[in-house]
Design an enzyme around this catalytic site. Sequence first.
Site, PDB file in Angstrom:
ATOM      1  N   PHE A 149     -11.655 -14.459 -30.745  1.00 48.27           N
ATOM      2  CA  PHE A 149     -12.232 -15.385 -29.900  1.00 48.27           C
ATOM      3  C   PHE A 149     -13.678 -15.084 -29.656  1.00 48.27           C
ATOM      4  O   PHE A 149     -14.307 -16.229 -29.182  1.00 48.27           O
ATOM      5  CB  PHE A 149     -11.615 -15.229 -28.685  1.00 48.27           C
ATOM      6  CG  PHE A 149     -11.742 -14.104 -27.741  1.00 48.27           C
ATOM      7  CD1 PHE A 149     -12.732 -14.073 -26.996  1.00 48.27           C
ATOM      8  CD2 PHE A 149     -10.959 -13.023 -28.061  1.00 48.27           C
ATOM      9  CE1 PHE A 149     -13.219 -12.801 -26.233  1.00 48.27           C
ATOM     10  CE2 PHE A 149     -11.202 -11.616 -27.092  1.00 48.27           C
ATOM     11  CZ  PHE A 149     -12.579 -11.806 -26.339  1.00 48.27           C
ATOM     12  N   LYS A 173      -8.033 -20.095 -40.011  1.00 51.48           N
ATOM     13  CA  LYS A 173      -7.497 -20.103 -38.888  1.00 51.48           C
ATOM     14  C   LYS A 173      -7.979 -19.361 -37.513  1.00 51.48           C
ATOM     15  O   LYS A 173      -8.142 -18.255 -37.498  1.00 51.48           O
ATOM     16  CB  LYS A 173      -6.189 -19.322 -38.970  1.00 51.48           C
ATOM     17  CG  LYS A 173      -4.793 -19.492 -38.224  1.00 51.48           C
ATOM     18  CD  LYS A 173      -4.952 -19.454 -36.608  1.00 51.48           C
ATOM     19  CE  LYS A 173      -5.081 -17.867 -36.146  1.00 51.48           C
ATOM     20  NZ  LYS A 173      -5.473 -18.099 -34.728  1.00 51.48           N
ATOM     21  N   GLU A 176      -6.998 -19.415 -31.190  1.00 53.62           N
ATOM     22  CA  GLU A 176      -6.242 -20.419 -30.467  1.00 53.62           C
ATOM     23  C   GLU A 176      -6.904 -20.540 -29.179  1.00 53.62           C
ATOM     24  O   GLU A 176      -7.073 -21.358 -28.313  1.00 53.62           O
ATOM     25  CB  GLU A 176      -4.824 -20.124 -30.372  1.00 53.62           C
ATOM     26  CG  GLU A 176      -4.034 -18.807 -29.680  1.00 53.62           C
ATOM     27  CD  GLU A 176      -4.173 -17.801 -30.477  1.00 53.62           C
ATOM     28  OE1 GLU A 176      -5.045 -17.547 -31.296  1.00 53.62           O
ATOM     29  OE2 GLU A 176      -3.304 -16.928 -30.220  1.00 53.62           O
ATOM     30  N   SER A 226      -8.597  -7.670 -33.426  1.00 52.25           N
ATOM     31  CA  SER A 226      -8.279  -6.337 -33.123  1.00 52.25           C
ATOM     32  C   SER A 226      -7.711  -5.649 -34.088  1.00 52.25           C
ATOM     33  O   SER A 226      -7.041  -5.937 -35.029  1.00 52.25           O
ATOM     34  CB  SER A 226      -7.323  -6.411 -31.982  1.00 52.25           C
ATOM     35  OG  SER A 226      -5.991  -6.930 -32.334  1.00 52.25           O
ATOM     36  N   CYS A 281     -17.955  -6.841 -30.863  1.00 50.04           N
ATOM     37  CA  CYS A 281     -17.585  -5.632 -31.734  1.00 50.04           C
ATOM     38  C   CYS A 281     -18.520  -4.642 -31.938  1.00 50.04           C
ATOM     39  O   CYS A 281     -18.286  -3.560 -32.337  1.00 50.04           O
ATOM     40  CB  CYS A 281     -16.785  -5.816 -32.724  1.00 50.04           C
ATOM     41  SG  CYS A 281     -17.859  -6.791 -34.302  1.00 50.04           S
ATOM     42  N   GLU A 375     -10.314   0.639 -26.822  1.00 47.72           N
ATOM     43  CA  GLU A 375     -11.518  -0.530 -26.702  1.00 47.72           C
ATOM     44  C   GLU A 375     -11.179  -1.381 -25.357  1.00 47.72           C
ATOM     45  O   GLU A 375      -9.973  -1.714 -25.206  1.00 47.72           O
ATOM     46  CB  GLU A 375     -11.196  -1.330 -27.887  1.00 47.72           C
ATOM     47  CG  GLU A 375     -12.302  -2.656 -28.021  1.00 47.72           C
ATOM     48  CD  GLU A 375     -11.961  -3.409 -29.110  1.00 47.72           C
ATOM     49  OE1 GLU A 375     -11.089  -3.834 -29.671  1.00 47.72           O
ATOM     50  OE2 GLU A 375     -13.209  -3.762 -29.415  1.00 47.72           O
TER      51      GLU A 375
HETATM   52  P1  NAD Z   1      -6.821 -10.614 -31.608  1.00 47.04           P
HETATM   53  O1  NAD Z   1      -6.458  -9.697 -32.898  1.00 47.04           O
HETATM   54  O2  NAD Z   1      -5.947 -10.976 -30.839  1.00 47.04           O
HETATM   55  O3  NAD Z   1      -6.703 -12.164 -32.670  1.00 47.04           O
HETATM   56  C1  NAD Z   1      -7.519 -12.193 -33.714  1.00 47.04           C
HETATM   57  C2  NAD Z   1      -6.658 -13.368 -34.529  1.00 47.04           C
HETATM   58  O4  NAD Z   1      -5.396 -13.057 -34.876  1.00 47.04           O
HETATM   59  C3  NAD Z   1      -6.513 -14.720 -33.809  1.00 47.04           C
HETATM   60  O5  NAD Z   1      -6.638 -15.831 -34.665  1.00 47.04           O
HETATM   61  C4  NAD Z   1      -5.100 -14.506 -33.392  1.00 47.04           C
HETATM   62  O6  NAD Z   1      -4.523 -16.102 -33.359  1.00 47.04           O
HETATM   63  C5  NAD Z   1      -4.553 -13.787 -34.448  1.00 47.04           C
HETATM   64  N1  NAD Z   1      -3.276 -13.077 -33.805  1.00 47.04           N
HETATM   65  C6  NAD Z   1      -3.223 -12.581 -32.590  1.00 47.04           C
HETATM   66  N2  NAD Z   1      -2.197 -11.453 -32.477  1.00 47.04           N
HETATM   67  C7  NAD Z   1      -1.496 -11.841 -33.582  1.00 47.04           C
HETATM   68  C8  NAD Z   1      -0.394 -11.071 -34.169  1.00 47.04           C
HETATM   69  N3  NAD Z   1       0.580 -10.449 -33.445  1.00 47.04           N
HETATM   70  N4  NAD Z   1      -0.032 -11.541 -35.362  1.00 47.04           N
HETATM   71  C9  NAD Z   1      -0.890 -12.093 -36.224  1.00 47.04           C
HETATM   72  N5  NAD Z   1      -1.863 -12.751 -35.619  1.00 47.04           N
HETATM   73  C10 NAD Z   1      -2.223 -12.314 -34.515  1.00 47.04           C
HETATM   74  O7  NAD Z   1      -8.373 -10.429 -31.378  1.00 47.04           O
HETATM   75  P2  NAD Z   1      -9.514 -11.208 -30.323  1.00 47.04           P
HETATM   76  O8  NAD Z   1      -8.622 -10.984 -28.988  1.00 47.04           O
HETATM   77  O9  NAD Z   1      -9.171 -12.680 -30.752  1.00 47.04           O
HETATM   78  O10 NAD Z   1     -10.785 -10.806 -30.547  1.00 47.04           O
HETATM   79  C11 NAD Z   1     -11.104  -9.521 -30.081  1.00 47.04           C
HETATM   80  C12 NAD Z   1     -10.991  -8.263 -30.886  1.00 47.04           C
HETATM   81  O11 NAD Z   1     -11.533  -8.616 -32.419  1.00 47.04           O
HETATM   82  C13 NAD Z   1     -11.648  -6.979 -30.568  1.00 47.04           C
HETATM   83  O12 NAD Z   1     -10.684  -6.155 -30.877  1.00 47.04           O
HETATM   84  C14 NAD Z   1     -12.909  -6.950 -31.359  1.00 47.04           C
HETATM   85  O13 NAD Z   1     -13.222  -5.514 -31.438  1.00 47.04           O
HETATM   86  C15 NAD Z   1     -12.420  -7.558 -32.587  1.00 47.04           C
HETATM   87  N6  NAD Z   1     -13.598  -8.085 -33.361  1.00 47.04           N
HETATM   88  C16 NAD Z   1     -13.861  -7.177 -34.438  1.00 47.04           C
HETATM   89  C17 NAD Z   1     -15.040  -7.511 -35.227  1.00 47.04           C
HETATM   90  C18 NAD Z   1     -15.435  -6.625 -36.385  1.00 47.04           C
HETATM   91  O14 NAD Z   1     -16.275  -6.924 -36.948  1.00 47.04           O
HETATM   92  N7  NAD Z   1     -15.241  -5.365 -36.446  1.00 47.04           N
HETATM   93  C19 NAD Z   1     -15.942  -8.659 -34.963  1.00 47.04           C
HETATM   94  C20 NAD Z   1     -15.329  -9.659 -33.841  1.00 47.04           C
HETATM   95  C21 NAD Z   1     -14.112  -9.065 -33.261  1.00 47.04           C
END
Ligand code: NAD
Length: 484
Positions: A149, A173, A176, A226, A281, A375
Amino acid sequence: MKYPALTNVIGGQPAPANGALLDVFSPRNGEKISTVPLSSAGEVAAAVAAGQQAFPAWAELPIKERVQVFFRYRTLLEKQADDLADLVSEENGKTHDEAMAEVLKSIELTEFACSLPQLVSGKVQEVSRGVECRSEYRPLGVVASITPFNFPNMVPNWTIPNALALGNAMLLKPSEQVPLSAMRIADLLAEAGLPDGLFNVVHGGQEVVEAICDDPGIQAVTFVGSTKVAKLVYVRATSNLKRALCLGGAKNHLIVLPDAHVEMTASNVAASMSGCAGQRCMAASAMVAVGNIDAIMEALCEEARKIIPGKNLGPVISRAAKERIEGYITAAEAEGAKILVDGRNVTVEGHEDGYYIGPTIIDFVTPDMKIATEEVFGPVLAVLRADTVDQALEIENGSNYGNASSVFTQSGGLARYVAEHASAGMIGINIGVPVPREPFSFGGWNESRFGVGDITGESSIEFWTKLKKTTIKWNPEARTNWMS
Ligand code: NAD
């Protein structure tokens, strides 16, 4: 609703999904602004079929022709930057300036993709008299990109221009929680002349992600989000024999030495911990103060107090995120840490239902506290104390994550020592957010990244392609050894 209900985009057409709809809220005021479909495996299969249909003709084009689409896409991004930034700001909550920085980075990423023809010439060598070997990069087929997000425009553009310019078809994808920017990206790619079916958007959550990992028609998957989900996706996609690169969460450490420049350090650290409401991040999350840095601490708190929710600080993404982040602050306080600047319980006039948290600085955090290791992903800085640089490095090295680490000092020798010994993929020296700019690639270490290589820059070429090696002989009379 300010925006119409969203559909998927499959084969260049809007494609309604059969499943439930999820409400999309603006973090600025909690208002419902759209709905997003929660798609399932059927929609993933339809997008893969569309990609497979479009792929052969696209893959056959010389890369110099394919990148023409991205020259036009870049121009469209530039022309519409203000609107695109507004949309990012609306769905994610970040300020317009922060959103604009994201769009500018998308332009830079696209410029890199436009330069790919200069980088993918392959190799030719006469390996034996009269025998020539050549290698060339070939696309994989249909690939998928799953995004978080926090950067609705930039993170999709980490993968889209490179993967497509290198000849693949893509299924995106998006998160959401921020699905609107992905629709604009699809529109712009179509306007730039990308043939239908090469870029498909399938909205949804876990079910879509699992279907992507399982679908045999998808050759490679990138994930950004994450660490918990990055691990799940990496294991599931690779166990289905796909290529995967999964970027996870972060806990970035800033090591501040007593000789650091006071104003520069204070303003950099404050900007790093609070920019995009701490939802980067690359954000500073833990600061390790070495020795006496009282003047810097004072200046830092002063800087933090200038960051005003609703003015130069946006909200966090959701009510749940706000409650989770405030919970971390309260727990740290209960464990004995000292809150120097407290961002809990803020309200923004006219936006009383927005998910705002003010910048928060917590001193005397110890390495065993939850706030030191987990985090937080909010505008919160945990300050830990160390007597020596080695102690500070021990704290930094103790983190499971490894996205970024920075050191603030005026000593070149000490800066180099920290840079050498920090356990992170991206290092800053007197820089609070050490994001490598193109052509340098983006990627962390440890539990901030699973897979080989980085997601952007030249490193991504290997990820999005496979090498074809051809050995050629035309003149049998040139025979000189076993090969010819
Ligand atoms: P998230 O892991 O909750 O969601 C990321 C994606 O995974 C979304 O598209 C979501 O729909 C999907 N998703 C969520 N739960 C899932 C599950 N149980 N099974 C399968 N798919 C699932 O992350 P977020 O809250 O959208 O974003 C924030 C996180 O992203 C933070 O931890 C941040 O550090 C990380 N991030 C990392 C980088 C990097 O380069 N390392 C860059 C941007 C964000």
